[in-house]
Write an enzyme that holds these catalytic residues in place. Structure first.
Site, PDB file in Angstrom:
ATOM      1  N   ARG A  88       0.818  -1.213   0.000  1.00  0.00           N
ATOM      2  CA  ARG A  88       0.000   0.000   0.000  1.00  0.00           C
ATOM      3  C   ARG A  88       0.850   1.260   0.000  1.00  0.00           C
ATOM      4  NH1 ARG A  88      -4.730  -2.601   2.704  1.00  0.00           N
ATOM      5  NH2 ARG A  88      -6.487  -1.193   2.760  1.00  0.00           N
ATOM      6  N   ARG A 127     -21.468  -3.567   3.329  1.00  0.00           N
ATOM      7  CA  ARG A 127     -20.949  -4.937   3.302  1.00  0.00           C
ATOM      8  C   ARG A 127     -20.915  -5.606   4.674  1.00  0.00           C
ATOM      9  NH1 ARG A 127     -14.782  -3.809   1.085  1.00  0.00           N
ATOM     10  NH2 ARG A 127     -13.937  -2.994   3.027  1.00  0.00           N
ATOM     11  N   ARG A 161     -17.442  -4.863   9.576  1.00  0.00           N
ATOM     12  CA  ARG A 161     -16.183  -4.287  10.022  1.00  0.00           C
ATOM     13  C   ARG A 161     -16.417  -2.934  10.675  1.00  0.00           C
ATOM     14  NH1 ARG A 161     -12.081  -4.760   5.050  1.00  0.00           N
ATOM     15  NH2 ARG A 161     -11.392  -2.826   6.020  1.00  0.00           N
ATOM     16  N   ARG A 172      -9.693   6.404   4.500  1.00  0.00           N
ATOM     17  CA  ARG A 172      -9.079   5.283   3.786  1.00  0.00           C
ATOM     18  C   ARG A 172      -8.868   5.625   2.312  1.00  0.00           C
ATOM     19  NH1 ARG A 172     -13.207   0.882   5.628  1.00  0.00           N
ATOM     20  NH2 ARG A 172     -12.120  -0.519   4.208  1.00  0.00           N
TER      21      ARG A 172
HETATM   22  P1  AMP Z   1      -8.299  -3.743   4.361  1.00  0.00           P
HETATM   23  O1  AMP Z   1      -8.957  -4.930   4.957  1.00  0.00           O
HETATM   24  O2  AMP Z   1      -7.298  -4.097   3.303  1.00  0.00           O
HETATM   25  O3  AMP Z   1      -9.277  -2.687   3.928  1.00  0.00           O
HETATM   26  O4  AMP Z   1      -7.433  -3.087   5.542  1.00  0.00           O
HETATM   27  C1  AMP Z   1      -8.044  -2.581   6.711  1.00  0.00           C
HETATM   28  C2  AMP Z   1      -7.092  -1.669   7.448  1.00  0.00           C
HETATM   29  O5  AMP Z   1      -5.928  -2.410   7.857  1.00  0.00           O
HETATM   30  C3  AMP Z   1      -6.545  -0.509   6.639  1.00  0.00           C
HETATM   31  O6  AMP Z   1      -7.418   0.611   6.633  1.00  0.00           O
HETATM   32  C4  AMP Z   1      -5.234  -0.223   7.379  1.00  0.00           C
HETATM   33  O7  AMP Z   1      -5.476   0.468   8.608  1.00  0.00           O
HETATM   34  C5  AMP Z   1      -4.757  -1.621   7.724  1.00  0.00           C
HETATM   35  N1  AMP Z   1      -3.935  -2.212   6.639  1.00  0.00           N
HETATM   36  C6  AMP Z   1      -4.236  -3.301   5.875  1.00  0.00           C
HETATM   37  N2  AMP Z   1      -3.263  -3.564   5.003  1.00  0.00           N
HETATM   38  C7  AMP Z   1      -2.319  -2.613   5.192  1.00  0.00           C
HETATM   39  C8  AMP Z   1      -1.074  -2.325   4.576  1.00  0.00           C
HETATM   40  N3  AMP Z   1      -0.599  -3.070   3.548  1.00  0.00           N
HETATM   41  N4  AMP Z   1      -0.370  -1.258   5.037  1.00  0.00           N
HETATM   42  C9  AMP Z   1      -0.805  -0.523   6.057  1.00  0.00           C
HETATM   43  N5  AMP Z   1      -1.975  -0.708   6.675  1.00  0.00           N
HETATM   44  C10 AMP Z   1      -2.735  -1.756   6.252  1.00  0.00           C
END
Ligand code: AMP
Length: 215
Positions: A88, A127, A161, A172
């Site tokens: 990311r 969701r 979530r 985000r």
């Molecule tokens: P996601 O499920 O991919 O939407 O991730 C949920 C949250 O986890 C994000 O908003 C970040 O706070 C954290 N997160 C997930 N993947 C990453 C990553 N590769 N780098 C930094 N934070 C992450």
């Protein structure tokens, strides 16, 4: 095969990764899922990550890259990897090169899931998922066939979530624009980016990705 699914929150990365796991036997490596599991288990990583995730900001590069390395080590060498929500940032993209290289792997494709930003808030806030098997659903777009019962495992508990609310989604998206979108040109220069239309029907998106993977 090692691929990255890249796109903003709500683009459908998790859904498509789950489908590829079922159809192609690849493994999904979702740093979001790993972090949520760490938060739930109350591990030191989880304790550090919890508040950051609730604000919709990014957890540190070191933490997520370490999680990815550990997960890859738990897989068979010949299992394909689908990186979902990682990398990311530019630092994570660089770390991934080392993580893959030291394990004799390399990236095949970066699948960019292209979506209309206006649709994302509705997609995200609606969701929910099965608390037992994790299958994803949506208030408007995909309810379980029998109300209250998971299509896949028959589970009757569902969860949402904490960070899937309109305010956190805005942060985000900002994080995506500022830190994640800029890594695309790095991969583009290597000729490995393939774009799919994430606004299309879910089955069509899966088909488009499978076509790319088939070469
Ligand atoms: P996601 O499920 O991919 O939407 O991730 C949920 C949250 O986890 C994000 O908003 C970040 O706070 C954290 N997160 C997930 N993947 C990453 C990553 N590769 N780098 C930094 N934070 C992450």
């Amino acid at each position: 095969m090692n691929i990255i699914l890249l796109g903003p929150p709500g683009a459908g990365k998790g859904t498509q990764a789950q489908r590829l796991v079922e159809r192609c036997g690849m493994r999904q490596l979702s740093t979001g899922d790993m972090l949520r599991a760490a938060v739930k288990a109350g591990t030191p990583v989880g304790i550090k990550a919890k508040a950051v995730m609730e604000r919709g900001e990014l957890v540190s590069d070191e933490i997520v890259s370490a999680l990815i390395g550990e997960e890859l080590d738990s897989m068979g060498d010949d299992a394909g990897a689908i990186f979902d929500g990682y990398p990311r940032t530019a630092a994570q993209a660089e770390a991934l090169e080392g993580i893959l290289g030291s394990r004799g792997r390399s990236l095949d494709y970066v699948i960019e899931i292209d979506v209309d930003e206006d649709a994302l808030v509705e997609r995200i806030t609606g969701r929910f998922s099965c608390a037992t098997c994790g299958k994803g659903y949506h208030d408007t777009f995909e309810q379980p066939r029998m109300p209250g019962v998971c299509d896949k495992c028959g589970g009757t508990e569902f969860k949402r979530r904490k960070d899937d609310n309109a305010e956190t989604v805005r942060t985000r998206l900002e994080e995506y624009r500022a830190k994640t979108a800029p890594i695309l040109p790095i991969y583009d220069a290597r000729g490995i980016v393939r774009k799919v239309n994430g606004m299309a029907d879910m089955d069509d998106v899966t088909e488009a990705i499978e076509k790319i993977l088939a070469g």
